[in-house]
Design a protein around this motif. Structure first.
Motif, PDB file in Angstrom:
ATOM      1  N   LYS A   1       0.760  -1.264  -0.083  1.00 41.82           N
ATOM      2  CA  LYS A   1      -0.102   0.049   0.090  1.00 41.82           C
ATOM      3  C   LYS A   1       0.975   1.400  -0.013  1.00 41.82           C
ATOM      4  CE  LYS A   1      -3.242   2.478   2.599  1.00 41.82           C
ATOM      5  NZ  LYS A   1      -4.328   2.606   3.954  1.00 41.82           N
ATOM      6  N   ASN A   2       1.952   1.276   0.876  1.00 36.80           N
ATOM      7  CA  ASN A   2       2.855   2.292   0.865  1.00 36.80           C
ATOM      8  C   ASN A   2       3.427   2.552  -0.461  1.00 36.80           C
ATOM      9  OD1 ASN A   2       1.685   3.143   3.481  1.00 36.80           O
ATOM     10  ND2 ASN A   2       3.567   2.254   4.738  1.00 36.80           N
ATOM     11  N   ALA A   3       4.081   1.601  -0.629  1.00 41.13           N
ATOM     12  CA  ALA A   3       4.859   1.393  -1.880  1.00 41.13           C
ATOM     13  C   ALA A   3       4.074   2.094  -3.196  1.00 41.13           C
ATOM     14  CB  ALA A   3       5.445  -0.015  -2.364  1.00 41.13           C
ATOM     15  N   TRP A   4       2.764   1.507  -3.459  1.00 37.03           N
ATOM     16  CA  TRP A   4       2.001   1.896  -4.602  1.00 37.03           C
ATOM     17  C   TRP A   4       1.780   3.538  -4.416  1.00 37.03           C
ATOM     18  CZ3 TRP A   4      -0.027   1.613  -9.068  1.00 37.03           C
ATOM     19  CH2 TRP A   4      -1.324   2.289  -9.350  1.00 37.03           C
ATOM     20  N   LEU A   5       1.458   4.150  -3.204  1.00 36.57           N
ATOM     21  CA  LEU A   5       1.498   5.657  -2.895  1.00 36.57           C
ATOM     22  C   LEU A   5       2.631   6.239  -3.361  1.00 36.57           C
ATOM     23  CD1 LEU A   5      -0.574   5.773   0.380  1.00 36.57           C
ATOM     24  CD2 LEU A   5      -1.448   6.164  -1.943  1.00 36.57           C
ATOM     25  N   VAL A   6       3.970   5.822  -3.037  1.00 39.41           N
ATOM     26  CA  VAL A   6       5.218   6.390  -3.241  1.00 39.41           C
ATOM     27  C   VAL A   6       5.296   6.248  -4.697  1.00 39.41           C
ATOM     28  CG1 VAL A   6       7.637   6.135  -3.104  1.00 39.41           C
ATOM     29  CG2 VAL A   6       5.966   6.082  -1.148  1.00 39.41           C
ATOM     30  N   ALA A   7       5.115   5.092  -5.528  1.00 44.13           N
ATOM     31  CA  ALA A   7       5.231   5.115  -6.840  1.00 44.13           C
ATOM     32  C   ALA A   7       4.157   6.088  -7.423  1.00 44.13           C
ATOM     33  CB  ALA A   7       5.032   3.838  -7.352  1.00 44.13           C
ATOM     34  N   GLN A   8       2.950   6.420  -7.125  1.00 41.75           N
ATOM     35  CA  GLN A   8       2.070   7.163  -8.017  1.00 41.75           C
ATOM     36  C   GLN A   8       2.670   8.623  -7.559  1.00 41.75           C
ATOM     37  OE1 GLN A   8      -1.479   6.093  -6.048  1.00 41.75           O
ATOM     38  NE2 GLN A   8      -2.299   5.796  -8.019  1.00 41.75           N
ATOM     39  N   TYR A   9       3.282   8.972  -6.356  1.00 43.06           N
ATOM     40  CA  TYR A   9       3.697  10.355  -6.280  1.00 43.06           C
ATOM     41  C   TYR A   9       4.973  10.560  -7.127  1.00 43.06           C
ATOM     42  CZ  TYR A   9       5.810  14.159  -3.469  1.00 43.06           C
ATOM     43  OH  TYR A   9       6.488  15.216  -3.083  1.00 43.06           O
ATOM     44  N   PHE A  10       5.830   9.760  -7.142  1.00 34.06           N
ATOM     45  CA  PHE A  10       6.924   9.910  -7.971  1.00 34.06           C
ATOM     46  C   PHE A  10       6.700   9.928  -9.405  1.00 34.06           C
ATOM     47  CE2 PHE A  10       9.907   7.573  -4.763  1.00 34.06           C
ATOM     48  CZ  PHE A  10      10.440   8.787  -4.347  1.00 34.06           C
ATOM     49  N   GLN A  11       5.718   9.244  -9.863  1.00 35.18           N
ATOM     50  CA  GLN A  11       5.357   9.388 -11.327  1.00 35.18           C
ATOM     51  C   GLN A  11       4.845  10.651 -11.632  1.00 35.18           C
ATOM     52  OE1 GLN A  11       1.897   6.653 -12.595  1.00 35.18           O
ATOM     53  NE2 GLN A  11       3.193   5.970 -14.175  1.00 35.18           N
ATOM     54  N   GLN A  12       4.165  11.448 -10.703  1.00 32.83           N
ATOM     55  CA  GLN A  12       3.689  12.759 -11.039  1.00 32.83           C
ATOM     56  C   GLN A  12       4.577  14.001 -10.795  1.00 32.83           C
ATOM     57  OE1 GLN A  12       0.086  12.568  -8.777  1.00 32.83           O
ATOM     58  NE2 GLN A  12      -0.862  10.786  -9.833  1.00 32.83           N
ATOM     59  N   HIS A  13       5.723  13.687 -10.207  1.00 35.95           N
ATOM     60  CA  HIS A  13       6.597  14.627  -9.683  1.00 35.95           C
ATOM     61  C   HIS A  13       7.837  15.014 -10.930  1.00 35.95           C
ATOM     62  CE1 HIS A  13       9.375  16.743  -7.149  1.00 35.95           C
ATOM     63  NE2 HIS A  13       8.420  17.007  -5.973  1.00 35.95           N
ATOM     64  N   PRO A  14       8.139  16.656 -10.917  1.00 32.53           N
ATOM     65  CA  PRO A  14       8.758  16.628 -12.069  1.00 32.53           C
ATOM     66  C   PRO A  14      10.623  16.395 -11.903  1.00 32.53           C
ATOM     67  CG  PRO A  14       8.048  18.695 -10.766  1.00 32.53           C
ATOM     68  CD  PRO A  14       7.320  17.337 -10.322  1.00 32.53           C
ATOM     69  N   ALA A  15      10.670  16.034 -10.637  1.00 32.34           N
ATOM     70  CA  ALA A  15      12.024  15.580 -10.404  1.00 32.34           C
ATOM     71  C   ALA A  15      12.606  14.232 -10.682  1.00 32.34           C
ATOM     72  CB  ALA A  15      12.278  15.758  -8.740  1.00 32.34           C
ATOM     73  N   VAL A  16      11.261  13.225 -11.046  1.00 34.41           N
ATOM     74  CA  VAL A  16      11.615  11.991 -11.354  1.00 34.41           C
ATOM     75  C   VAL A  16      11.444  11.598 -12.881  1.00 34.41           C
ATOM     76  CG1 VAL A  16      10.957   9.626 -10.768  1.00 34.41           C
ATOM     77  CG2 VAL A  16      10.805  11.258  -9.159  1.00 34.41           C
ATOM     78  N   LYS A  17      12.483  11.265 -13.277  1.00 30.55           N
ATOM     79  CA  LYS A  17      12.512  10.736 -14.783  1.00 30.55           C
ATOM     80  C   LYS A  17      11.972   9.475 -15.193  1.00 30.55           C
ATOM     81  CE  LYS A  17      15.776  10.376 -18.652  1.00 30.55           C
ATOM     82  NZ  LYS A  17      16.980  10.353 -19.246  1.00 30.55           N
ATOM     83  N   ASN A  18      12.227   8.589 -14.498  1.00 33.67           N
ATOM     84  CA  ASN A  18      11.602   7.149 -14.525  1.00 33.67           C
ATOM     85  C   ASN A  18      11.273   6.354 -13.065  1.00 33.67           C
ATOM     86  OD1 ASN A  18      14.321   7.142 -16.490  1.00 33.67           O
ATOM     87  ND2 ASN A  18      12.270   6.557 -17.500  1.00 33.67           N
ATOM     88  N   VAL A  19      10.090   5.700 -12.993  1.00 30.20           N
ATOM     89  CA  VAL A  19       9.614   5.071 -12.042  1.00 30.20           C
ATOM     90  C   VAL A  19       9.661   3.336 -12.229  1.00 30.20           C
ATOM     91  CG1 VAL A  19       8.066   4.596 -10.252  1.00 30.20           C
ATOM     92  CG2 VAL A  19       8.401   7.074 -11.243  1.00 30.20           C
ATOM     93  N   TYR A  20      10.354   2.751 -11.733  1.00 29.03           N
ATOM     94  CA  TYR A  20      10.307   1.353 -12.040  1.00 29.03           C
ATOM     95  C   TYR A  20       9.491   0.585 -10.834  1.00 29.03           C
ATOM     96  CZ  TYR A  20      14.085   2.948 -14.877  1.00 29.03           C
ATOM     97  OH  TYR A  20      14.818   3.200 -15.928  1.00 29.03           O
ATOM     98  N   TYR A  21       8.104   0.254 -11.185  1.00 27.89           N
ATOM     99  CA  TYR A  21       7.455  -0.480 -10.079  1.00 27.89           C
ATOM    100  C   TYR A  21       6.297  -1.083 -10.866  1.00 27.89           C
ATOM    101  CZ  TYR A  21       4.435  -1.543  -5.940  1.00 27.89           C
ATOM    102  OH  TYR A  21       3.777  -2.324  -5.274  1.00 27.89           O
ATOM    103  N   PRO A  22       6.241  -2.502 -10.932  1.00 33.07           N
ATOM    104  CA  PRO A  22       5.213  -3.008 -11.744  1.00 33.07           C
ATOM    105  C   PRO A  22       3.870  -3.027 -11.439  1.00 33.07           C
ATOM    106  CG  PRO A  22       6.474  -4.658  -9.940  1.00 33.07           C
ATOM    107  CD  PRO A  22       7.031  -3.511  -9.820  1.00 33.07           C
ATOM    108  N   GLY A  23       3.470  -2.406 -10.347  1.00 31.70           N
ATOM    109  CA  GLY A  23       2.018  -2.186 -10.242  1.00 31.70           C
ATOM    110  C   GLY A  23       1.579  -0.999 -10.977  1.00 31.70           C
ATOM    111  N   LEU A  24       2.557  -0.228 -11.634  1.00 29.19           N
ATOM    112  CA  LEU A  24       2.039   0.816 -12.303  1.00 29.19           C
ATOM    113  C   LEU A  24       1.720   0.408 -13.764  1.00 29.19           C
ATOM    114  CD1 LEU A  24       4.824   3.509 -11.349  1.00 29.19           C
ATOM    115  CD2 LEU A  24       2.348   3.305 -10.582  1.00 29.19           C
ATOM    116  N   LYS A  25       0.601   0.891 -14.419  1.00 26.98           N
ATOM    117  CA  LYS A  25       0.085   0.339 -15.756  1.00 26.98           C
ATOM    118  C   LYS A  25       1.308   0.854 -16.600  1.00 26.98           C
ATOM    119  CE  LYS A  25      -4.770   0.009 -14.934  1.00 26.98           C
ATOM    120  NZ  LYS A  25      -6.181   0.895 -15.283  1.00 26.98           N
ATOM    121  N   SER A  26       1.763   1.979 -16.260  1.00 32.96           N
ATOM    122  CA  SER A  26       3.091   2.317 -17.239  1.00 32.96           C
ATOM    123  C   SER A  26       4.151   1.336 -17.552  1.00 32.96           C
ATOM    124  CB  SER A  26       3.547   3.621 -17.011  1.00 32.96           C
ATOM    125  OG  SER A  26       4.184   3.656 -15.545  1.00 32.96           O
ATOM    126  N   HIS A  27       4.234   0.326 -16.591  1.00 33.93           N
ATOM    127  CA  HIS A  27       5.298  -0.690 -16.487  1.00 33.93           C
ATOM    128  C   HIS A  27       5.198  -1.478 -17.648  1.00 33.93           C
ATOM    129  CE1 HIS A  27       8.028  -3.936 -15.388  1.00 33.93           C
ATOM    130  NE2 HIS A  27       8.553  -3.334 -14.562  1.00 33.93           N
TER     131      HIS A  27
END
Length: 380
Positions: free
Chosen positions: A253-279
């Motif tokens: 649950k916590n990792a999913w929220l963090v992954a979503q946060y990173f995915q929307q933040h301009p500081a982050v170029k790539n997020v690697y997490y298999p729960g994201l549909k973008s994976h």
């Protein structure tokens, strides 16, 4: 019984008069035998110990496995499995695996006349092109540290067609989220140091198998190598397993929220997490696993400094490992995968901007606030 109930009630039952609800710690190196023609199940603790046997049975029940073996560390478990190989054999491995596994493959194999080949994408690998001396496929899925996903069913079926053993390192997901044996794998290995133990206080490894012949070979090697788990650590591992499902639900649950946060933040170029549909392998993950775990990796954009980001974190400790209740962050290029040659790191994508986060059980708002503040400090 279902998973959560097995985690609490599985394993051996105390057969002594006291009927302890927690299986006792047997601190004995040896066990008295009734007579020369009547040896009991337990003779010498390197070969078998009641407390260790309890957690082996417990882990096997959770895996839907016939047999379980517990070792002194995750690398002891991996080394045990590699002990099945003979001079002249060859192993196929995916291109980003745990640094300790890579260190073994790239250094120890040569001393024993064993070959290896790196496969960049097992999902599209043609097993008909595999060399005739390939005897084992060793895959991590999700992989470490880029969280790549391998289709276990497909690889296992293709390997079996060529009489090749399939070994899956399932450390990131555990049997709670993924059961590779049920997907066709021959052997599953774990660093039980991580989620199974769950509290960053012991080292442990697990090997799971269904095949009687394979188990006999691995059991012989376990007794011969002697890298077994102590009775006290076996007890602590069993204790950690009792809360495994609860902890993994919160980690995820916590990792999913963090992954979503990173995915929307301009500081982050790539997020690697298999729960994201973008994976890129999200659909494969959905087809073979019930969850995505608590580990993710990111790559920061050029306008943010990785070192300043790490130093700005208060909740996330800079440390190797994962799976404990606390949140950790590490720099794979210099901490967990430093044994990879720089050329191979660059080829795979393990660069100085890549960071791996093991999201813990802290309150989600505290975690997100910590990350947000650190990213502000990291802005160049």
């Amino acid at each position: 019984m279902r998973y959560e109930s097995i985690a609490i009630h599985g394993g051996r039952m105390d057969d002594r008069e006291k009927k302890a609800v927690n299986y006792p710690i047997y601190l004995s190196s040896t066990f008295a035998q009734p007579s020369l023609d009547q040896f009991q199940e337990f003779v010498y603790s390197r070969g078998n110990n009641p407390t260790r046997s309890n957690v082996e049975n417990l882990a096997a029940e959770l895996e839907d496995a016939k047999y379980g073996l517990v070792l002194a560390s995750g690398m002891a478990a991996t080394s045990l499995v590699f002990g099945l190989l003979k001079q002249g054999d060859k192993v196929l491995i995916n291109n980003n695996v745990y640094g300790g596994t890579w260190r073994f493959v790239s250094n120890v194999f040569a001393d024993h006349g064993i070959e290896y080949e790196i496969v960049n994408d097992f999902n599209n690998y043609n097993f008909d092109t595999a060399d005739s001396n390939v005897k084992m496929v060793f895959i991590e899925t999700p992989s470490n540290p880029l969280l790549e996903i391998t289709d276990i069913r497909k690889v296992s079926a293709e390997a079996k067609r060529k009489e090749i053993l399939t070994v899956v390192d399932n450390t990131f997901l555990t049997s709670y989220f993924q059961k590779p044996l049920n997907l066709g794998a021959d052997i599953v290995v774990y660093s039980a140091t991580k989620y199974y133990a769950g509290h960053s206080d012991i080292l442990a490894g697990l090997v799971m198998v269904n095949n009687d012949e394979l188990y006999a070979k691995l059991k012989f090697l376990q007794n011969t190598y002697g890298g077994i788990l102590s009775p006290i650590d076996s007890f602590l591992l069993a204790r950690g397993i009792k809360t495994l499902s609860l902890r993994l639900d919160r980690h995820q649950k916590n990792a999913w929220l963090v992954a979503q946060y990173f995915q929307q933040h301009p500081a982050v170029k790539n997020v690697y997490y298999p729960g994201l549909k973008s994976h890129k392998n999200h659909e494969i993950q959905r087809s073979q696993a019930d969850g995505d775990g608590g580990v993710l990796s990111i790559r920061l954009n050029d306008g943010w400094d990785s070192k300043k980001f790490i130093e700005g974190l208060k909740i996330f400790d800079l440390a190797v490992s994962l799976g404990g209740v606390e949140s950790l962050i590490c720099h794979p290029a210099s901490m967990t995968h430093e044994s990879y040659a720089l050329e191979l790191q660059n080829k795979i994508g393990i660069d100085n901007k890549l960071l791996r986060l093991a999201v813990g059980l802290e309150h989600q708002e505290d975690i997100l606030e910590d990350i947000s503040n650190a990213l502000k400090e990291a802005k160049i």
